[in-house]
Design a protein around this motif. Structure first.
Motif, mmCIF file in Angstrom:
data_model
loop_
_atom_site.group_PDB
_atom_site.id
_atom_site.type_symbol
_atom_site.label_atom_id
_atom_site.label_comp_id
_atom_site.label_asym_id
_atom_site.label_seq_id
_atom_site.Cartn_x
_atom_site.Cartn_y
_atom_site.Cartn_z
ATOM 1 N N UNK A 291 1.168 0.293 7.464
ATOM 2 C CA UNK A 291 -0.142 0.644 6.884
ATOM 3 C C UNK A 291 -0.711 1.939 7.459
ATOM 4 N N UNK A 292 -0.499 2.160 8.759
ATOM 5 C CA UNK A 292 -0.984 3.397 9.383
ATOM 6 C C UNK A 292 -0.263 4.593 8.795
ATOM 7 N N UNK A 293 1.054 4.477 8.601
ATOM 8 C CA UNK A 293 1.839 5.565 8.029
ATOM 9 C C UNK A 293 1.348 5.920 6.627
ATOM 10 N N UNK A 294 1.075 4.909 5.813
ATOM 11 C CA UNK A 294 0.594 5.146 4.446
ATOM 12 C C UNK A 294 -0.698 5.946 4.471
ATOM 13 N N UNK A 295 -1.621 5.546 5.333
ATOM 14 C CA UNK A 295 -2.909 6.252 5.411
ATOM 15 C C UNK A 295 -2.709 7.679 5.909
ATOM 16 N N UNK A 296 -1.841 7.872 6.879
ATOM 17 C CA UNK A 296 -1.577 9.225 7.388
ATOM 18 C C UNK A 296 -0.995 10.118 6.301
ATOM 19 N N UNK A 297 -0.085 9.573 5.507
ATOM 20 C CA UNK A 297 0.504 10.344 4.416
ATOM 21 C C UNK A 297 -0.555 10.721 3.376
ATOM 22 N N UNK A 298 -1.426 9.770 3.064
ATOM 23 C CA UNK A 298 -2.493 10.067 2.099
ATOM 24 C C UNK A 298 -3.435 11.144 2.635
ATOM 25 N N UNK A 299 -3.766 11.070 3.910
ATOM 26 C CA UNK A 299 -4.656 12.066 4.520
ATOM 27 C C UNK A 299 -4.035 13.451 4.506
ATOM 28 N N UNK A 300 -2.708 13.517 4.600
ATOM 29 C CA UNK A 300 -2.037 14.817 4.614
ATOM 30 C C UNK A 300 -1.973 15.451 3.231
ATOM 31 N N UNK A 301 -2.213 14.662 2.184
ATOM 32 C CA UNK A 301 -2.067 15.156 0.825
ATOM 33 C C UNK A 301 -3.384 15.219 0.051
ATOM 34 N N UNK A 302 -4.364 14.423 0.480
ATOM 35 C CA UNK A 302 -5.603 14.301 -0.280
ATOM 36 C C UNK A 302 -6.815 14.297 0.651
ATOM 37 N N UNK A 303 -7.973 14.698 0.140
ATOM 38 C CA UNK A 303 -9.207 14.558 0.925
ATOM 39 C C UNK A 303 -9.661 13.095 0.902
ATOM 40 N N UNK A 304 -9.044 12.274 1.752
ATOM 41 C CA UNK A 304 -9.228 10.831 1.685
ATOM 42 C C UNK A 304 -10.682 10.412 1.881
ATOM 43 N N UNK A 305 -11.424 11.158 2.677
ATOM 44 C CA UNK A 305 -12.829 10.828 2.917
ATOM 45 C C UNK A 305 -13.664 10.886 1.645
ATOM 46 N N UNK A 306 -13.144 11.545 0.629
ATOM 47 C CA UNK A 306 -13.879 11.677 -0.635
ATOM 48 C C UNK A 306 -13.367 10.701 -1.704
ATOM 49 N N UNK A 307 -12.418 9.849 -1.339
ATOM 50 C CA UNK A 307 -11.738 9.022 -2.341
ATOM 51 C C UNK A 307 -12.058 7.528 -2.175
ATOM 52 N N UNK A 308 -12.118 6.860 -3.324
ATOM 53 C CA UNK A 308 -12.209 5.402 -3.361
ATOM 54 C C UNK A 308 -10.786 4.860 -3.471
ATOM 55 N N UNK A 309 -10.420 3.963 -2.544
ATOM 56 C CA UNK A 309 -9.074 3.418 -2.522
ATOM 57 C C UNK A 309 -9.118 1.940 -2.909
ATOM 58 N N UNK A 310 -8.253 1.554 -3.837
ATOM 59 C CA UNK A 310 -8.152 0.158 -4.241
ATOM 60 C C UNK A 310 -6.855 -0.453 -3.752
ATOM 61 N N UNK A 311 -6.935 -1.644 -3.156
ATOM 62 C CA UNK A 311 -5.739 -2.367 -2.715
ATOM 63 C C UNK A 311 -5.488 -3.494 -3.703
ATOM 64 N N UNK A 312 -4.369 -3.421 -4.369
ATOM 65 C CA UNK A 312 -4.015 -4.375 -5.423
ATOM 66 C C UNK A 312 -3.105 -5.456 -4.842
ATOM 67 N N UNK A 313 -3.676 -6.617 -4.555
ATOM 68 C CA UNK A 313 -2.909 -7.716 -3.976
ATOM 69 C C UNK A 313 -3.150 -7.835 -2.483
#
Length: 400
Positions: A291-313
């Motif tokens: 889970x930490x790796x996924x978040x790190x990858x998202x932070x490296x590609x997107x402005x995550x602080x500005x995004x709404x994230x949905x967890x499906x399941x």
């Protein structure tokens, strides 16, 4: 409903994920089963012919065996004295310091002690820290009890227990030949494929099995992280590796390796080796770190602080209603710090704040597949940015 007196089997903790399917399987083969449990809500559900949790094929069997008075649930501990076979489903969990808690099962046995008879066979069923069955056996003898003691571990997959009890081999062990023979006779009601081990061998066989699976998932998750670190599609590589190549048929897909057993049992094996089980330690770091790796990858590609994230399941695995030790909840906690907002959905789990899948898809900027429930297959993700470590939708090998 009037309780039938005299049973073939009493299952302690009988309304849980281990005890109830086992009780259903025995009752479905004409054994009289009493389920003892302290959870009044679960007991009431069973007696009303309602399953407390999801288990494939269980509802039909429950209706049949309750109507035929082959199965009954009770909170009355005295029912323990009414059956020649006592199956104890208490396991040895780990505490907040990741140490095995042997006293949990001993506390249950001490509570049962006044109701045990010398001619009964006590069968331990859930995962035990190696040596626990010997401790229990010695304790009973110190209290003047001559009850037989056997360890016959369950090795079925949650959600498939009724199917697998009749198709998988059953490991049987005991502290004397009479206990072993009694245990064999009982479990041949479910399967003819019996494997005999000593108690310590059976305890390790159970731990080795779950730990092997945990390490297998860690290998795939590590490869998934390596591929994504270089911007590559893991599942394109994976499919190329396994196609028509029998040596890799046991190669797991990537995904959250979670639930109430795999991590815990790896921890127990580590404790048994005096914390020198380095392969298990690494597997824990990999699987818990996904889970930490996924978040790190998202932070490296997107402005995550500005995004709404949905967890499906949010369940710990697909097509399941069990949230215990689910890594989707760990992912949620990390994202609550790193993202603008986190929204969650699960078709089997209802919690405050959860939304239905369509609302999640509509609102989220990023969608992460936490548990790939089959109901999600028909969803339209609307070209949203999504992370699918399971490759459930067929294009999840790369966190694009």
């Amino acid at each position: 409903m009037t309780m039938n007196k005299g049973y073939d089997i009493c299952i302690v903790g009988g309304c849980g994920h281990v005890g109830l399917p086992l009780g259903l399987a025995f009752a479905n083969r004409a054994q009289r089963v009493i389920l003892y449990d302290t959870n009044q809500k679960a007991v009431d559900k069973v007696n009303k012919k309602e399953m407390p949790f999801l288990e494939r094929g269980s509802r039909e069997v429950l209706l049949k065996v309750v109507d035929s008075q082959l199965l009954f649930a009770s909170t009355d501990i005295t029912v323990i004295s009414q059956a020649p076979h006592i199956i104890l489903t208490t396991a040895t969990p780990v505490d907040e310091h990741l140490n095995p808690r042997v006293h949990d099962i001993m506390d249950v046995v001490k509570h049962m002690l006044p109701f045990l008879r010398d001619e009964q066979l006590i069968i331990l069923r859930s995962t035990l820290y190696p040596g626990t069955s010997q401790i229990l056996y010695n304790y009973l003898r110190s209290q003047g009890k001559k009850s037989g003691v056997a360890y016959c571990p369950e090795r079925t997959a949650q959600g498939f227990v009724l199917e697998e009890l009749g198709s998988l081999p059953q490991i049987v062990s005991g502290f004397d030949p009479k206990a072993v023979e009694k245990a064999k006779k009982l479990f041949t009601i479910l399967t003819q494929d019996i494997v005999e081990l000593s108690p310590i061998e059976a305890e390790l066989a159970k731990l080795f099995t779950n730990t092997w699976r945990y390490i297998n998932f860690a290998i795939s998750n590590q490869f998934y992280m390596i591929a994504n670190s270089y911007g590559l599609d893991f599942y394109k590589i994976y499919n190329g590796m396994v196609k028509n190549y029998p040596r890799l048929q046991g190669f797991a897909r990537a995904g959250f390796a979670a639930g109430p057993c795999l991590f815990k049992d790896t921890i127990q094996l580590s404790a048994f080796t005096n914390n020198r089980f380095f392969l298990g330690h690494v597997a824990m770091l990999i699987n818990e770190g996904l889970p930490i790796f996924i978040v790190e990858q998202l932070k490296s590609k997107l402005p995550l602080k500005e995004k709404i994230v949905g967890i499906l399941g949010m369940a710990f695995k697909a097509d399941n209603d069990d949230p215990r030790e689910s890594l989707s909840y760990k992912l949620k906690k990390i994202l609550e710090v790193e993202a603008k907002e986190v929204i969650c959905s699960d078709v089997y789990i209802s919690e405050p704040g959860f939304v239905n899948p369509e609302v999640l898809i509509d609102r989220a900027d990023i969608i992460i597949v936490g548990a790939p429930h089959r109901e999600y297959k028909s969803l339209d993700l609307k070209n949203k940015y999504f992370v699918d470590i399971w490759n459930f939708f067929g294009k999840g090998g790369k966190i694009v």
